[in-house]
Design a protein around this motif. Structure first.
Motif, PDB file in Angstrom:
ATOM      1  N   HIS A 132      30.349  47.877  36.925  1.00 34.59           N
ATOM      2  CA  HIS A 132      30.868  47.211  35.732  1.00 34.59           C
ATOM      3  C   HIS A 132      31.216  48.258  34.677  1.00 34.59           C
ATOM      4  O   HIS A 132      30.501  48.460  33.694  1.00 34.59           O
ATOM      5  CB  HIS A 132      29.839  46.213  35.206  1.00 34.59           C
ATOM      6  CG  HIS A 132      29.323  45.293  36.260  1.00 34.59           C
ATOM      7  ND1 HIS A 132      28.159  45.544  36.973  1.00 34.59           N
ATOM      8  CD2 HIS A 132      29.823  44.150  36.769  1.00 34.59           C
ATOM      9  CE1 HIS A 132      27.960  44.586  37.850  1.00 34.59           C
ATOM     10  NE2 HIS A 132      28.950  43.719  37.744  1.00 34.59           N
ATOM     11  N   PHE A 143      43.980  48.225  31.311  1.00 38.30           N
ATOM     12  CA  PHE A 143      43.681  47.475  32.531  1.00 38.30           C
ATOM     13  C   PHE A 143      44.882  47.473  33.451  1.00 38.30           C
ATOM     14  O   PHE A 143      46.021  47.675  33.035  1.00 38.30           O
ATOM     15  CB  PHE A 143      43.280  46.028  32.195  1.00 38.30           C
ATOM     16  CG  PHE A 143      44.327  45.257  31.430  1.00 38.30           C
ATOM     17  CD1 PHE A 143      45.360  44.594  32.087  1.00 38.30           C
ATOM     18  CD2 PHE A 143      44.279  45.191  30.046  1.00 38.30           C
ATOM     19  CE1 PHE A 143      46.317  43.889  31.381  1.00 38.30           C
ATOM     20  CE2 PHE A 143      45.229  44.490  29.329  1.00 38.30           C
ATOM     21  CZ  PHE A 143      46.254  43.825  29.999  1.00 38.30           C
ATOM     22  N   ASP A 146      45.319  43.508  38.365  1.00 40.18           N
ATOM     23  CA  ASP A 146      44.724  42.912  39.553  1.00 40.18           C
ATOM     24  C   ASP A 146      43.772  41.824  39.083  1.00 40.18           C
ATOM     25  O   ASP A 146      43.807  41.389  37.942  1.00 40.18           O
ATOM     26  CB  ASP A 146      44.029  43.966  40.414  1.00 40.18           C
ATOM     27  CG  ASP A 146      42.970  44.740  39.646  1.00 40.18           C
ATOM     28  OD1 ASP A 146      42.574  44.307  38.541  1.00 40.18           O
ATOM     29  OD2 ASP A 146      42.528  45.790  40.138  1.00 40.18           O
ATOM     30  N   SER A 147      42.898  41.362  39.956  1.00 41.45           N
ATOM     31  CA  SER A 147      41.984  40.292  39.582  1.00 41.45           C
ATOM     32  C   SER A 147      40.722  40.815  38.918  1.00 41.45           C
ATOM     33  O   SER A 147      39.831  40.051  38.599  1.00 41.45           O
ATOM     34  CB  SER A 147      41.603  39.472  40.826  1.00 41.45           C
ATOM     35  OG  SER A 147      40.969  40.304  41.787  1.00 41.45           O
ATOM     36  N   GLY A 148      40.651  42.137  38.713  1.00 45.35           N
ATOM     37  CA  GLY A 148      39.493  42.708  38.051  1.00 45.35           C
ATOM     38  C   GLY A 148      39.704  42.839  36.559  1.00 45.35           C
ATOM     39  O   GLY A 148      40.588  42.222  35.958  1.00 45.35           O
ATOM     40  N   ARG A 149      38.888  43.699  35.923  1.00 43.92           N
ATOM     41  CA  ARG A 149      38.929  43.859  34.477  1.00 43.92           C
ATOM     42  C   ARG A 149      39.525  45.189  34.036  1.00 43.92           C
ATOM     43  O   ARG A 149      40.097  45.294  32.965  1.00 43.92           O
ATOM     44  CB  ARG A 149      37.502  43.779  33.915  1.00 43.92           C
ATOM     45  CG  ARG A 149      37.003  42.383  33.731  1.00 43.92           C
ATOM     46  CD  ARG A 149      37.584  41.772  32.469  1.00 43.92           C
ATOM     47  NE  ARG A 149      37.173  40.396  32.307  1.00 43.92           N
ATOM     48  CZ  ARG A 149      37.553  39.640  31.292  1.00 43.92           C
ATOM     49  NH1 ARG A 149      38.358  40.120  30.369  1.00 43.92           N
ATOM     50  NH2 ARG A 149      37.149  38.396  31.206  1.00 43.92           N
ATOM     51  N   SER A 718      35.061  39.356  36.289  1.00 42.44           N
ATOM     52  CA  SER A 718      36.423  39.629  36.750  1.00 42.44           C
ATOM     53  C   SER A 718      37.269  38.377  36.555  1.00 42.44           C
ATOM     54  O   SER A 718      36.790  37.243  36.642  1.00 42.44           O
ATOM     55  CB  SER A 718      36.428  40.049  38.220  1.00 42.44           C
ATOM     56  OG  SER A 718      36.167  38.931  39.050  1.00 42.44           O
ATOM     57  N   ASN A 721      37.146  35.845  39.379  1.00 39.81           N
ATOM     58  CA  ASN A 721      36.047  34.887  39.424  1.00 39.81           C
ATOM     59  C   ASN A 721      36.116  33.854  38.313  1.00 39.81           C
ATOM     60  O   ASN A 721      35.388  32.863  38.341  1.00 39.81           O
ATOM     61  CB  ASN A 721      34.711  35.629  39.369  1.00 39.81           C
ATOM     62  CG  ASN A 721      34.413  36.353  40.661  1.00 39.81           C
ATOM     63  OD1 ASN A 721      34.786  35.900  41.735  1.00 39.81           O
ATOM     64  ND2 ASN A 721      33.768  37.509  40.566  1.00 39.81           N
ATOM     65  N   ASN A 874      34.589  41.099  44.254  1.00 37.95           N
ATOM     66  CA  ASN A 874      35.071  41.506  42.936  1.00 37.95           C
ATOM     67  C   ASN A 874      36.058  42.648  43.028  1.00 37.95           C
ATOM     68  O   ASN A 874      36.339  43.310  42.045  1.00 37.95           O
ATOM     69  CB  ASN A 874      33.888  41.927  42.058  1.00 37.95           C
ATOM     70  CG  ASN A 874      33.010  40.744  41.709  1.00 37.95           C
ATOM     71  OD1 ASN A 874      33.521  39.687  41.382  1.00 37.95           O
ATOM     72  ND2 ASN A 874      31.715  40.909  41.810  1.00 37.95           N
ATOM     73  N   SER A 875      36.576  42.904  44.207  1.00 40.39           N
ATOM     74  CA  SER A 875      37.530  43.991  44.373  1.00 40.39           C
ATOM     75  C   SER A 875      38.926  43.495  44.055  1.00 40.39           C
ATOM     76  O   SER A 875      39.136  42.358  43.669  1.00 40.39           O
ATOM     77  CB  SER A 875      37.478  44.524  45.802  1.00 40.39           C
ATOM     78  OG  SER A 875      38.101  43.587  46.662  1.00 40.39           O
ATOM     79  N   SER A 876      39.871  44.348  44.243  1.00 37.14           N
ATOM     80  CA  SER A 876      41.268  43.974  43.997  1.00 37.14           C
ATOM     81  C   SER A 876      41.989  43.670  45.298  1.00 37.14           C
ATOM     82  O   SER A 876      43.174  43.856  45.425  1.00 37.14           O
ATOM     83  CB  SER A 876      41.982  45.107  43.251  1.00 37.14           C
ATOM     84  OG  SER A 876      41.930  46.291  44.001  1.00 37.14           O
ATOM     85  N   ASP A 880      39.165  36.203  46.123  1.00 41.67           N
ATOM     86  CA  ASP A 880      38.012  36.104  45.234  1.00 41.67           C
ATOM     87  C   ASP A 880      37.013  35.062  45.735  1.00 41.67           C
ATOM     88  O   ASP A 880      36.201  34.557  44.995  1.00 41.67           O
ATOM     89  CB  ASP A 880      38.486  35.723  43.827  1.00 41.67           C
ATOM     90  CG  ASP A 880      39.430  36.760  43.269  1.00 41.67           C
ATOM     91  OD1 ASP A 880      38.979  37.884  43.054  1.00 41.67           O
ATOM     92  OD2 ASP A 880      40.607  36.439  43.089  1.00 41.67           O
TER      93      ASP A 880
END
Length: 1002
Positions: A132, A143, A146-149, A718, A721, A874-876, A880
């Motif tokens: 994190h 940023f 992708d689907s992360g932060r 993320s 999620n 939690n990856s790209s 998810d």
């Protein structure tokens, strides 16, 4: 992180710090030899001025001095690396560069939950065992879409950076979100230099496994102009980087308990893969600055663009690990070797599983899928910012900042699979790479059998299946902040800082399913053989696979694969495969799905909007305690997050596809419930928190200091999620067949029903993780480029992001059904504790040429207690979904108990050299591999890199760099039972890289 006025002035003088000490020595010598006090004073002044102007420490020593001063003068616990130091090692991305810092580790796979695909440059950053990590450009949010932060550090060119700071604790003025740490990427600006600067570098890199070369170059120009209305500065920096690499992987299949002896476990054959990565990075940064003549106003406008493309293709020979094949057996006339635990070590494997082309069982050999896969990724980040600093007097400083960032990420992932049959020999004994043999499916253990060449025979290879996946994401954020600092005279309270920040981020995520469909199979009407179509295929050689000595194939190590050029041409793929389709209901592209808009259906598109409002107050202290100087800060940060997420509920697709579909006889209520409907939903969530922080630094002597840091921090979930979706499907279908059908005829289903409904979901109401962070460090700075530091750290964490299960009623088409919903939720507590030790020094006291020797060492030890694993992806990697974890009591994913770096330095006679080793102990790579569904561990391994440069002149230098000089083999293991027993899953080899570098600065 915003600096106080005092710290800004210190930072500006970092490059002069070394010169100041040398000038003191010069002054002392002059003072002792002077005849007259007045003459000495005049000489001292002149000597001091000349010394400050002339003496400047460059090279590795200067880089270490710069980073050391940044660490020593920081408001909290941190480490830093300078731009020049990044350039001294063969690091092609910021990710590779920061992996050499204490407590920082990186992944070596394209995604943690996909350990079948090795990533030569890595794909994720871990700080003190946690993923994190918050990312910033120049103290501002940054940023990737992708689907992360955070930012994809592997996509950022190090040539753009002025320095990189890794903050491991927090102060109140820092933007929230970094429980593990905050990585701040500082780009260069014109006012960083005193005048005009022009520099460029160029290199060419050769990779020995791929046997190809690729170029990299960068150029920087900056200048300053003094006018009647003030000082202007302009900087432009561009970099272009290419790399062409290859990785070869050998994998053992999932180990299955055997029916013929339930104490024996045999792997489901082997997987062999050749993967080639072509990566390109383009980075551009420019800044325009103005300072008024009174030096009370500084305006800075910046634009940063990072564009990275990764195109990889893979040829893989694989079995389906997901299938249960308990009847694996040794070929007639051979036997298996097992270890003391009954685990397979050596033998020639065959099976009766599978079908002939006419639908009858196949006696020998196992079906092997021949996969050609192509994946193209493009990530673009555009960052626009404006900053104004106003210091009307020595007491007041005002900072105003505004930023707009726009990011996109697109992925096209396409696979086409053929298939043939083979008997497999596997020798997993000993250390190093295993030995794999692929034999004719009729191999019977006899030396005089007639093998033929089934692997290059188009009449024994058939078109099996295809799969496509598309991702098209975009995100944007507007952020602004205002900071005010008032400095007091003659007070313990040095200054007070007040600030506010507002941001509005919106992300649209379009991620299709992985759209697998059959082309031809015996169970799907019939096989279509390569020889019977004009669908293109390639002959691919595996002769030098893993540098040789691993693979031995009857008839030669050449295989037939679906054509790479065909798979690369996605727009024409459906037409190209027309002759390979045995059934119309088999694979069709994503865009051909019912209700698809472009490549996506409604429930694959999610829009998330997040507003963040923050206020902070911070008191800065400095003074004297029993003759020892101290500095401290104490602050509070208030955070409010408002989240609005659009999404869907999708119901099961039980609409009959043909007259043989079991959906025709499905329970009437379940048939009505499963009408493939989607319902639009929206969710609104809010979260508020007050985050305290305390930092204290005490100078025990001029060289020794102790530092304490405490903060409460949060980590944001993320965006994947937070997606607002519920995807419902039926599970455990029970089918009743007509008892009147004569034996031997095809069974006729007359009734079917699901025992239960299950669903995967996101959670737009997911709360941030929370942590209390403690650091205690002892730092000894005994020389300009010499230090010994140690830090104890402790994190008390709650609200982990975990996979949870709930039972909810859903109503559709007039029917209500109970659904078991698996998705992200908050739960569990845990602690992370450990220590870091770091040491660096040049041995100036050694005689002659040996005085150029130096060393850098750092070691981190981490213990974890109680932290739950998420069970979430939690990856790209664009999925998810949650999943069951096979075993309990697993270690925390991504955490290596030990991390270490060791480097031997040399700098003398215009030669600057370094040899560095980066190592981390074993760790849990993923709790749930996408293929085996088992936990996969990365075993302990390290990589050796080196560089050497020669200063041809004051302006020019040339050098050589080498990466992976030890030919590191990355191994993974899979855990096979609750007791923690592991067997080797895979072995990956990759290129050694060699670079020739030229640099110039004017």
């Amino acid at each position: 992180m915003k600096k106080t006025l005092y710290q800004q002035k210190q930072q500006e003088n970092v490059t002069k710090h070394n010169a100041f000490k040398y000038s003191l020595i010069a002054l002392a010598i002059i003072g002792l030899s002077s005849v007259s006090a007045n003459a000495a004073d005049e000489t001292n002044k002149k000597a001091k001025e000349e010394a400050i102007e002339v003496i400047e420490v460059k090279g590795q020593r200067g880089n270490l001095i710069s980073a050391q001063n940044m660490k020593m003068n920081a408001d909290t616990v941190m480490d830093a690396i300078s731009a020049a130091d990044m350039g001294s090692m063969p690091d092609r991305s910021v990710l590779e560069a920061i992996s050499r810092m204490p407590g920082v580790a990186i992944e070596r796979f394209a995604a943690a939950d996909d350990p079948d695909h090795f990533g030569v440059e890595g794909g994720g950053v871990v700080v003190r065992g946690l993923t994190h990590v918050r990312s910033e450009f120049n103290g501002r949010d940054a940023f990737s879409a992708d689907s992360g932060r955070g930012l994809g550090f592997q996509d950022i060119s190090p040539e753009l950076m002025g320095s990189v700071e890794v903050f491991k604790n927090q102060t109140a003025d820092m933007i929230e979100g970094g429980i593990a740490g905050t990585v701040n990427l500082n780009t260069r600006k014109a006012f960083d230099a005193d005048g005009r600067v022009f520099s460029f570098s160029a290199d060419v890199t050769y990779t020995d496994l791929r046997e190809e070369t690729a170029p990299t170059f960068s150029v920087l120009y900056s200048d300053i102009w003094t006018t009647d209305i003030g000082r202007f500065g302009f900087l432009a920096n561009f970099s272009h980087s290419e790399i062409k690499v290859e990785s070869n992987g050998v994998q053992a299949g999932k180990y299955e308990q055997q029916e013929w002896d339930n104490s024996k476990y045999v792997p489901q054959s082997a997987r062999l893969s050749k993967k080639q990565d072509d990566k390109e990075r383009d980075g551009f940064a420019t800044s325009l600055q103005w300072e008024n003549t009174a030096k009370t106003i500084v305006l800075t406008g910046e634009f940063i663009r990072s564009q990275a493309t990764l195109a990889w293709n893979e040829n893989a020979i694989e079995m389906d690990d997901g299938d249960s094949k308990v009847n694996l057996k040794p070929v007639d006339g051979t036997s298996f070797d097992f270890d003391d635990n009954g685990t397979f070590e050596n033998g020639i494997i065959t099976s009766e599983a599978g079908w002939r082309g006419d639908g009858s069982p196949q006696r020998y050999g196992m079906q092997h899928t021949m996969v050609t896969r192509v994946r193209n990724e493009e990530s673009i980040v555009n960052d626009y910012s404006f900053n104004a600093k106003f210091t009307p007097n020595d007491s007041l400083a005002i900072n105003f900042d505004v930023q707009y960032i726009y990011a996109t990420m697109a992925i096209e992932d396409v696979s086409v699979m053929g298939a043939t049959r083979a008997v497999v020999g596997m020798d997993l004994r000993g250390s190093g790479l295993p030995k794999i043999s692929l034999l004719h499916p009729a191999y019977d253990g006899q030396a005089d059998h007639t093998p033929g060449t089934p692997f290059t025979d188009p009449s024994t290879n058939f078109w099996r299946s295809a799969m496509d996946h598309i991702s098209d994401n975009e995100g944007e954020e507007f952020a602004t902040r205002l900071d005010i600092e008032y400095t007091f005279d003659n007070s313990i309270v040095k200054s007070i800082e007040l600030g506010a920040r507002y941001s509005n981020r919106q992300q649209t995520t379009r991620q299709s399913t992985y759209n697998w469909g059959v082309l031809s199979e015996a169970w799907a009407d019939h096989n279509i053989w390569y020889a019977d179509t004009d669908v293109p295929y390639d002959e691919v050689s595996f002769d030098n696979f893993a540098r040789g000595g691993v693979l031995n194939t009857e008839g030669g190590n050449t295989f037939l694969f679906p054509s790479l050029s065909m798979v690369q041409n996605y727009s024409g793929l459906n037409d190209a495969l027309a002759g390979a389709k045995a059934v119309a209901w088999g694979w069709n592209p994503l865009a051909d799905r019912d209700d698809a808009t472009g490549h996506f259906v409604g429930n694959e598109i999610n829009v998330t909007q997040e507003e963040s409002t923050a206020f902070y107050a911070k008191l800065n202290f400095e003074g004297d305690f029993s003759g020892m100087d101290y500095s401290a800060n104490i602050g509070l940060r208030y955070v409010r997050l408002d989240n609005t997420t659009d999404g869907f509920i999708s119901y099961p697709d039980d609409v009959p596809k043909n007259d043989k579909d079991i959906a025709n006889v499905l329970n009437a209520e379940q048939a009505a419930f499963g009408n493939n409907a989607s319902i639009v939903t929206q969710s609104i969530g809010q979260y508020t928190k007050v985050l305290p922080s305390v930092n204290f630094k005490l100078n025990l002597t001029d060289e020794l200091l102790v530092r304490f840091a405490f903060s409460e921090a949060i980590a944001l979930p993320s965006l994947g999620n937070l997606r607002n979706y519920v995807s419902i499907g039926g599970a455990d279908q029970r089918v009743t067949f007509d008892p009147n059908v004569p034996e031997g005829d095809e069974p006729v289903p007359i009734y079917a029903e699901y025992e239960r409904y299950t669903a995967s979901s996101g959670n737009p109401l997911l709360k941030p993780m929370e942590s209390y962070n403690y650091d205690l460090s002892l730092e000894w700075y005994f020389a300009e480029a010499g230090s010994l530091t140690s830090t104890l750290f402790y994190k008390d964490i709650s609200n982990y992001f975990v996979n949870g299960f709930t039972y909810n009623d859903y109503t559709n088409n007039g029917v209500t059904q109970e659904v078991e919903v698996a998705g992200a939720t908050n739960g569990g507590k845990g602690t992370i504790a450990g220590f870091e030790v770091s040491y660096q020094q040049f041995f100036d006291a050694l005689p002659g040429a040996f005085s150029g020797l130096g060393v850098q060492l750092n070691y981190t030890h981490i213990n974890e207690d109680g932290s739950p694993n998420s069970g979430l992806n939690n990856s790209s990697s664009d999925s998810d979904e949650a999943g069951d974890i096979a075993f309990t009591d697993l270690p925390l994913q991504g955490l290596s108990e030990q991390n270490a770096n060791a480097a031997l330095l040399y700098e003398k006679f215009g030669i600057s050299a370094r040899i560095a080793y980066n190592w981390r102990s074993d760790y849990l790579l993923t709790t749930r591999d996408v293929i085996t569904k088992l936990p996969i561990y990365n075993t302990a391994n390290g990589q050796l890199d080196a560089s050497i440069f020669w200063d041809v002149s004051d302006n020019w230098k040339i050098g050589m760099q080498g990466t992976n000089l030890n030919n590191n083999i990355t191994e993974t293991e899979m855990q096979v039972n609750q007791q923690g027993d592991k067997v080797t899953r895979s072995w990956f080899t990759n290129d050694r890289r060699y670079s020739l570098v030229v640099k110039a600065t004017f």
